[in-house]
Design a protein around this motif. Structure first.
Motif, PDB file in Angstrom:
ATOM      1  N   PRO A  22       8.402  11.145  -8.589  1.00 19.41           N
ATOM      2  CA  PRO A  22       6.965  11.264  -9.010  1.00 19.41           C
ATOM      3  C   PRO A  22       6.589   8.709  -8.854  1.00 19.41           C
ATOM      4  CG  PRO A  22       8.834  11.144 -10.409  1.00 19.41           C
ATOM      5  CD  PRO A  22      10.071  11.245  -9.567  1.00 19.41           C
ATOM      6  N   ALA A  23       7.623   8.777  -8.768  1.00 20.95           N
ATOM      7  CA  ALA A  23       7.271   6.719  -8.246  1.00 20.95           C
ATOM      8  C   ALA A  23       6.372   7.693  -6.640  1.00 20.95           C
ATOM      9  CB  ALA A  23       7.910   5.729  -8.494  1.00 20.95           C
ATOM     10  N   VAL A  24       7.504   7.809  -5.594  1.00 22.03           N
ATOM     11  CA  VAL A  24       6.960   7.607  -3.927  1.00 22.03           C
ATOM     12  C   VAL A  24       5.663   8.489  -4.251  1.00 22.03           C
ATOM     13  CG1 VAL A  24       8.384   7.739  -2.497  1.00 22.03           C
ATOM     14  CG2 VAL A  24       9.262   6.546  -4.030  1.00 22.03           C
ATOM     15  N   TYR A  25       6.099  10.444  -5.074  1.00 24.43           N
ATOM     16  CA  TYR A  25       5.307  10.883  -4.466  1.00 24.43           C
ATOM     17  C   TYR A  25       3.716  10.410  -5.181  1.00 24.43           C
ATOM     18  CZ  TYR A  25       9.369  12.816  -1.469  1.00 24.43           C
ATOM     19  OH  TYR A  25      10.169  13.392  -0.388  1.00 24.43           O
ATOM     20  N   LEU A  26       4.131  10.539  -5.953  1.00 27.07           N
ATOM     21  CA  LEU A  26       2.633  10.819  -6.466  1.00 27.07           C
ATOM     22  C   LEU A  26       2.060   8.979  -7.693  1.00 27.07           C
ATOM     23  CD1 LEU A  26       0.285  12.360  -8.550  1.00 27.07           C
ATOM     24  CD2 LEU A  26       2.610  11.946 -10.257  1.00 27.07           C
ATOM     25  N   PHE A  27       2.946   8.386  -8.263  1.00 31.34           N
ATOM     26  CA  PHE A  27       2.437   6.763  -8.727  1.00 31.34           C
ATOM     27  C   PHE A  27       2.291   5.718  -7.697  1.00 31.34           C
ATOM     28  CE2 PHE A  27       5.129   8.759 -12.564  1.00 31.34           C
ATOM     29  CZ  PHE A  27       4.125   9.208 -13.083  1.00 31.34           C
ATOM     30  N   VAL A  28       3.176   5.903  -6.779  1.00 34.90           N
ATOM     31  CA  VAL A  28       2.936   4.779  -5.492  1.00 34.90           C
ATOM     32  C   VAL A  28       1.625   5.074  -4.892  1.00 34.90           C
ATOM     33  CG1 VAL A  28       3.555   3.060  -3.540  1.00 34.90           C
ATOM     34  CG2 VAL A  28       4.947   3.645  -5.958  1.00 34.90           C
ATOM     35  N   PRO A  29       1.418   6.346  -4.090  1.00 35.63           N
ATOM     36  CA  PRO A  29       0.084   6.510  -3.529  1.00 35.63           C
ATOM     37  C   PRO A  29      -0.986   6.417  -4.322  1.00 35.63           C
ATOM     38  CG  PRO A  29       1.932   8.560  -2.835  1.00 35.63           C
ATOM     39  CD  PRO A  29       2.275   7.389  -3.753  1.00 35.63           C
ATOM     40  N   LEU A  30      -1.002   6.883  -5.549  1.00 35.27           N
ATOM     41  CA  LEU A  30      -2.521   6.968  -6.567  1.00 35.27           C
ATOM     42  C   LEU A  30      -3.198   5.261  -6.426  1.00 35.27           C
ATOM     43  CD1 LEU A  30      -2.117   9.342  -8.943  1.00 35.27           C
ATOM     44  CD2 LEU A  30      -3.202   9.410  -7.085  1.00 35.27           C
ATOM     45  N   LEU A  31      -1.531   3.976  -6.871  1.00 32.43           N
ATOM     46  CA  LEU A  31      -2.390   2.730  -6.344  1.00 32.43           C
ATOM     47  C   LEU A  31      -2.434   2.429  -5.516  1.00 32.43           C
ATOM     48  CD1 LEU A  31      -1.135   0.252  -8.909  1.00 32.43           C
ATOM     49  CD2 LEU A  31       0.548   0.083  -7.323  1.00 32.43           C
ATOM     50  N   LEU A  32      -1.395   2.813  -4.004  1.00 24.51           N
ATOM     51  CA  LEU A  32      -2.235   2.472  -2.771  1.00 24.51           C
ATOM     52  C   LEU A  32      -4.257   3.010  -2.802  1.00 24.51           C
ATOM     53  CD1 LEU A  32       1.042   3.082  -0.758  1.00 24.51           C
ATOM     54  CD2 LEU A  32      -0.142   0.668  -1.547  1.00 24.51           C
ATOM     55  N   LYS A  33      -3.954   3.966  -2.745  1.00 20.70           N
ATOM     56  CA  LYS A  33      -5.521   4.098  -3.662  1.00 20.70           C
ATOM     57  C   LYS A  33      -6.441   3.588  -3.709  1.00 20.70           C
ATOM     58  CE  LYS A  33      -4.483   9.374  -1.809  1.00 20.70           C
ATOM     59  NZ  LYS A  33      -4.292  10.357  -2.404  1.00 20.70           N
ATOM     60  N   ALA A  34      -6.339   3.403  -5.018  1.00 18.50           N
ATOM     61  CA  ALA A  34      -7.252   2.338  -5.682  1.00 18.50           C
ATOM     62  C   ALA A  34      -6.904   0.926  -5.162  1.00 18.50           C
ATOM     63  CB  ALA A  34      -6.121   2.115  -7.258  1.00 18.50           C
ATOM     64  N   TRP A  35      -5.766   0.988  -4.924  1.00 18.95           N
ATOM     65  CA  TRP A  35      -5.767  -1.255  -4.261  1.00 18.95           C
ATOM     66  C   TRP A  35      -6.807  -0.846  -2.334  1.00 18.95           C
ATOM     67  CZ3 TRP A  35      -3.737  -5.685  -5.406  1.00 18.95           C
ATOM     68  CH2 TRP A  35      -3.325  -6.271  -4.237  1.00 18.95           C
ATOM     69  N   VAL A  36      -6.854   0.147  -1.999  1.00 21.33           N
ATOM     70  CA  VAL A  36      -7.671   0.540  -1.318  1.00 21.33           C
ATOM     71  C   VAL A  36      -9.303   0.032  -1.403  1.00 21.33           C
ATOM     72  CG1 VAL A  36      -8.276   1.737   1.411  1.00 21.33           C
ATOM     73  CG2 VAL A  36      -6.072   1.034   0.793  1.00 21.33           C
ATOM     74  N   ARG A  37      -9.572   1.441  -2.353  1.00 22.81           N
ATOM     75  CA  ARG A  37     -10.513   1.236  -2.934  1.00 22.81           C
ATOM     76  C   ARG A  37     -11.640  -0.031  -3.399  1.00 22.81           C
ATOM     77  NH1 ARG A  37      -9.753   5.264  -6.993  1.00 22.81           N
ATOM     78  NH2 ARG A  37      -8.482   7.065  -5.150  1.00 22.81           N
ATOM     79  N   ILE A  38     -10.671  -0.635  -4.135  1.00 20.72           N
ATOM     80  CA  ILE A  38     -11.036  -2.229  -4.584  1.00 20.72           C
ATOM     81  C   ILE A  38     -11.464  -2.692  -3.647  1.00 20.72           C
ATOM     82  CG2 ILE A  38     -10.148  -4.019  -5.927  1.00 20.72           C
ATOM     83  CD1 ILE A  38      -8.153  -2.372  -7.452  1.00 20.72           C
TER      84      ILE A  38
END
Length: 89
Positions: free
Chosen positions: A62-78
């Motif tokens: 879940p970390a590699v496939y879900l949470f890290v990608p979501l966090l990276l998307k949020a990071w890019v948006r910020i």
């Protein structure tokens, strides 16, 4: 991200998300096992390894496939918002 060419001239490609998930698990599983053992050395190693296996199998995918990608998307948006705000000034 800049990639260096291989000797054959092909660019380096980052590993697939599946390879990254496996490599992450390969690093985390022994670490979790060691920490579990250090926290309770009187417990038999077998149950510690089994518990570590279950925990890492439940946490890593879940970390590699879900949470890290979501966090990276949020990071890019910020980062994009900050860049846009900086240009507007």
């Amino acid at each position: 991200m800049h990639t260096q060419p291989h000797a054959e001239g092909a660019p380096n490609q980052p590993p697939s998300v599946h390879v990254r998930a496996f490599l992450t698990w390969l690093v985390i599983f022994p670490e979790v096992t060691l920490v579990n053992w250090l926290l309770s050395p009187s417990e038999p190693l077998g149950p510690i390894v089994l518990r570590s296996l279950i925990v890492t199998l439940a946490v890593i995918p879940p970390a590699v496939y879900l949470f890290v990608p979501l966090l990276l998307k949020a990071w890019v948006r910020i980062a994009d918002a900050r860049t846009a705000r900086g240009r507007a000034r």
